[in-house]
Design an enzyme around this catalytic site. Structure first.
Site, PDB file in Angstrom:
ATOM      1  N   ASP A 198       3.697   9.453  -0.861  1.00  0.00           N
ATOM      2  CA  ASP A 198       2.434   8.659  -0.795  1.00  0.00           C
ATOM      3  C   ASP A 198       2.360   7.220  -1.377  1.00  0.00           C
ATOM      4  O   ASP A 198       2.052   8.177  -3.144  1.00  0.00           O
ATOM      5  CB  ASP A 198       1.026   9.309  -0.450  1.00  0.00           C
ATOM      6  CG  ASP A 198      -0.137   8.855   0.328  1.00  0.00           C
ATOM      7  OD1 ASP A 198       0.354   8.184   0.677  1.00  0.00           O
ATOM      8  OD2 ASP A 198      -0.556  10.148   1.437  1.00  0.00           O
TER       9      ASP A 198
ATOM     10  N   HIS B  40       0.544  -0.925   0.124  1.00  0.00           N
ATOM     11  CA  HIS B  40      -0.040  -0.165  -0.226  1.00  0.00           C
ATOM     12  C   HIS B  40       0.771   0.881  -0.083  1.00  0.00           C
ATOM     13  O   HIS B  40       0.463   2.586  -0.193  1.00  0.00           O
ATOM     14  CB  HIS B  40      -0.442  -0.268   1.484  1.00  0.00           C
ATOM     15  CG  HIS B  40      -2.090  -1.110   1.242  1.00  0.00           C
ATOM     16  ND1 HIS B  40      -3.247  -0.816   0.771  1.00  0.00           N
ATOM     17  CD2 HIS B  40      -2.048  -2.258   0.726  1.00  0.00           C
ATOM     18  CE1 HIS B  40      -4.166  -1.480   0.514  1.00  0.00           C
ATOM     19  NE2 HIS B  40      -3.099  -2.666   1.007  1.00  0.00           N
TER      20      HIS B  40
HETATM   21  C1  G6P Z   1      -1.060   3.786   6.026  1.00  0.00           C
HETATM   22  C2  G6P Z   1      -0.706   1.941   6.388  1.00  0.00           C
HETATM   23  C3  G6P Z   1      -1.468   0.879   6.692  1.00  0.00           C
HETATM   24  C4  G6P Z   1      -1.748   1.323   8.329  1.00  0.00           C
HETATM   25  C5  G6P Z   1      -1.821   3.012   7.924  1.00  0.00           C
HETATM   26  C6  G6P Z   1      -2.349   3.243   9.442  1.00  0.00           C
HETATM   27  O1  G6P Z   1      -2.134   3.071   5.566  1.00  0.00           O
HETATM   28  O2  G6P Z   1      -0.592   1.564   4.414  1.00  0.00           O
HETATM   29  O3  G6P Z   1      -1.021  -0.822   6.111  1.00  0.00           O
HETATM   30  O4  G6P Z   1      -2.720  -0.037   8.943  1.00  0.00           O
HETATM   31  O5  G6P Z   1      -1.204   3.131   7.318  1.00  0.00           O
HETATM   32  O6  G6P Z   1      -1.275   3.112  10.045  1.00  0.00           O
HETATM   33  P1  G6P Z   1      -1.086   2.001  11.557  1.00  0.00           P
HETATM   34  O7  G6P Z   1       0.134   2.106  11.835  1.00  0.00           O
HETATM   35  O8  G6P Z   1      -2.496   2.918  12.342  1.00  0.00           O
HETATM   36  O9  G6P Z   1      -1.718   0.479  10.956  1.00  0.00           O
END
Ligand code: G6P
Length: 471
Positions: free
Chosen positions: A361, A153
């Site tokens: 991003d 992602h």
């Molecule tokens: C990004 C990453 C995700 C992640 C999200 C929130 O979008 O690609 O994998 O879940 O951030 O971050 P966190 O560390 O809170 O899961």
């Protein structure tokens, strides 16, 4: 029909959660047989060997607890202090503690061990994001012969940044154990291909490391999207209207510039506020006529670099307020908390400018949601970083270099002055792209490429409306 097994660090919880990933994947399992596997969000004394299976809002979710020590090394350590900054080309913010790698591997091995007994031979496994790069290797070492896909992602780094990551060769060998690897954008496919084709002869001690064979791994870009129809409906819902009404009461006729981001250094928040400061300094006519609202829910706040970003942003917002505020006017509002999607949709819809300026991003779903929430008769303008994956599919946005605060400030001025006809024309192009790249088709495209003929069209009927989505 084969079941779909989704694996990600975070599983969908009840109630709001920050992160576009959870929002997007919730839909995939809407109408298919299968389950979601990941971390429970709980920390325990002993590593847990077996997954707990639960029904969460109609989804089957299998979860494991992690020990505090493993979780720290795997999540705050290797994933978010090494992989995240390096993949976002912020080596200056990386903390290289190579022992975190052991915790990262231990958690991936634990996931594989707990997942293996739940698998059927024809299950299709879809692994998500940088926390779980070694999962296919770990599963294959336990005998899994399933089709396994991986979707990243976040952006794929340049070769130099990749080489700065401890154990990068092992990680790339892990990548080669997937049948399909999906990226957000063509630039990521290009960076990966560049690495795969020109692997620098690296050595470990005296031993040369063999080049990695990626010939059995299919690689392609699958740009993720949102659910534009759901957002468009949400933006006209009573909850959104309530938010718009509240905002109008406090803003009057001022034009709203809106930013919505996790509080993360990759989002370019200080640069964004500086660009706004320049806008006010260079265009006195805009003072009292424009307002910046930055929504920034805290994220990963046990990590020092995130705390520092938060402090920097506090200082810059304070400086701009101190300089431009008057007793009866304030140039900006900065809110450090998450909002539900209905409220966000209302904010997006009333914002004359959607300001999405990450320094780098993967995609950026806020850009998609902003576009989808606009009023077709009076749409706002998207000011978008050219370093977001979204820039590849949204050429009608005002594309800026987020490091160049003069350029962003000038784009803001253009956006605020843009005539209705031009706004409509640009928005129509943006909305068409948001529809083409909607999240349902994204999942179907990936699954169809991973296991041709197994994707089902039924998922179109489910709506997502609940989780906050701050990608
Ligand atoms: C990004 C990453 C995700 C992640 C999200 C929130 O979008 O690609 O994998 O879940 O951030 O971050 P966190 O560390 O809170 O899961």
């Amino acid at each position: 029909m084969s079941r779909i097994v989704i694996v990600s660090n975070r599983t969908p919880g009840k109630g709001p959660a920050a992160g576009g990933l959870a929002v997007a994947l919730r839909k995939v399992l809407g109408n298919r047989e299968g389950f979601w596997f990941g971390w429970s969000g709980k920390l325990t004394e002993q590593p847990q060997a077996e997954a707990r299976i639960e029904d969460i809002d109609g989804l089957t979710v299998a979860q494991v607890d992690l020990t505090r020590e493993d979780h720290h090394a795997y999540y705050a350590g290797f994933s978010n202090s090494i992989l995240w900054p390096s993949f976002h080309l912020r080596l200056d913010l990386a903390t290289i503690e190579s022992y975190w790698y052991e915790g990262y591997r231990r958690v991936n091995a634990q996931f594989a061990k707990a997942l293996m007994p739940l698998l059927r031979p024809d299950d299709i496994i879809w692994v998500h994001d940088y926390h779980l790069i070694p999962l296919a290797s770990e599963l294959r070492n336990l005998g899994a012969r399933n089709r396994i896909g991986f979707y990243l992602h976040i952006p794929f780094p340049t070769a130099d940044a990749l080489y700065a990551i401890p154990h990068h060769a092992e990680l790339m060998r892990d990548v080669s154990r997937y049948d399909l690897v999906g990226f957000q954008a063509q630039r990521d496919v290009a960076a990966f291909t560049d690495f795969a084709q020109h692997q620098a002869p690296s050595t470990f001690g005296a031993r040369a490391i063999e080049a990695i064979d990626f010939s059995r791994t299919d690689v392609a870009a699958f740009p993720i999207g949102s659910d534009p129809e759901a957002f468009s409906r949400l933006a006209a819902s009573p909850a959104a209207k309530k938010m718009i009404h509240r905002m109008r009461r406090s803003l009057g006729d001022q034009a709203l510039i809106l930013g919505v981001d996790r509080l993360d250094y990759s989002k370019g928040l200080p640069q964004r506020v500086e660009a706004y400061e320049k806008l006010l300094a260079n265009n006195p006519r805009l003072r009292r006529n424009v307002h910046l609202l930055q929504v920034a829910p805290p994220s990963r706040d046990t990590i020092k670099e995130y705390q520092e970003t938060s402090d920097t942003l506090d200082a810059i917002c304070g400086r701009v307020m101190g300089h431009f505020s008057e007793p009866d006017w304030s140039p900006l509002t900065y809110v450090k908390r998450a909002y539900g999607q209905p409220s966000l949709a209302g904010l997006y819809r009333m914002a004359r400018v959607g300001l999405v300026t990450p320094l780098r991003d993967g995609m950026n779903l806020v850009a998609h949601e902003y576009v989808a929430s606009q009023d077709p008769a009076d749409p706002g303008v998207l000011v978008l970083s050219r370093f977001a994956g979204a820039a590849e599919i949204f050429p009608e946005a005002l594309l800026v270099n987020p490091f160049d605060t003069d350029e962003t400030s000038e784009a803001l001025r253009m956006a605020l002055d843009m005539p209705l006809e031009e706004r409509k024309e640009r928005w129509q192009g943006l909305m068409a792209a948001a529809r083409t790249h909607n999240v349902d088709d994204w999942a179907l495209r990936f699954l169809d490429r991973l296991a041709p003929g197994t994707a089902d069209a039924g998922s179109h009927s489910r709506d997502i409306i609940y989780l906050d989505s701050v990608a």
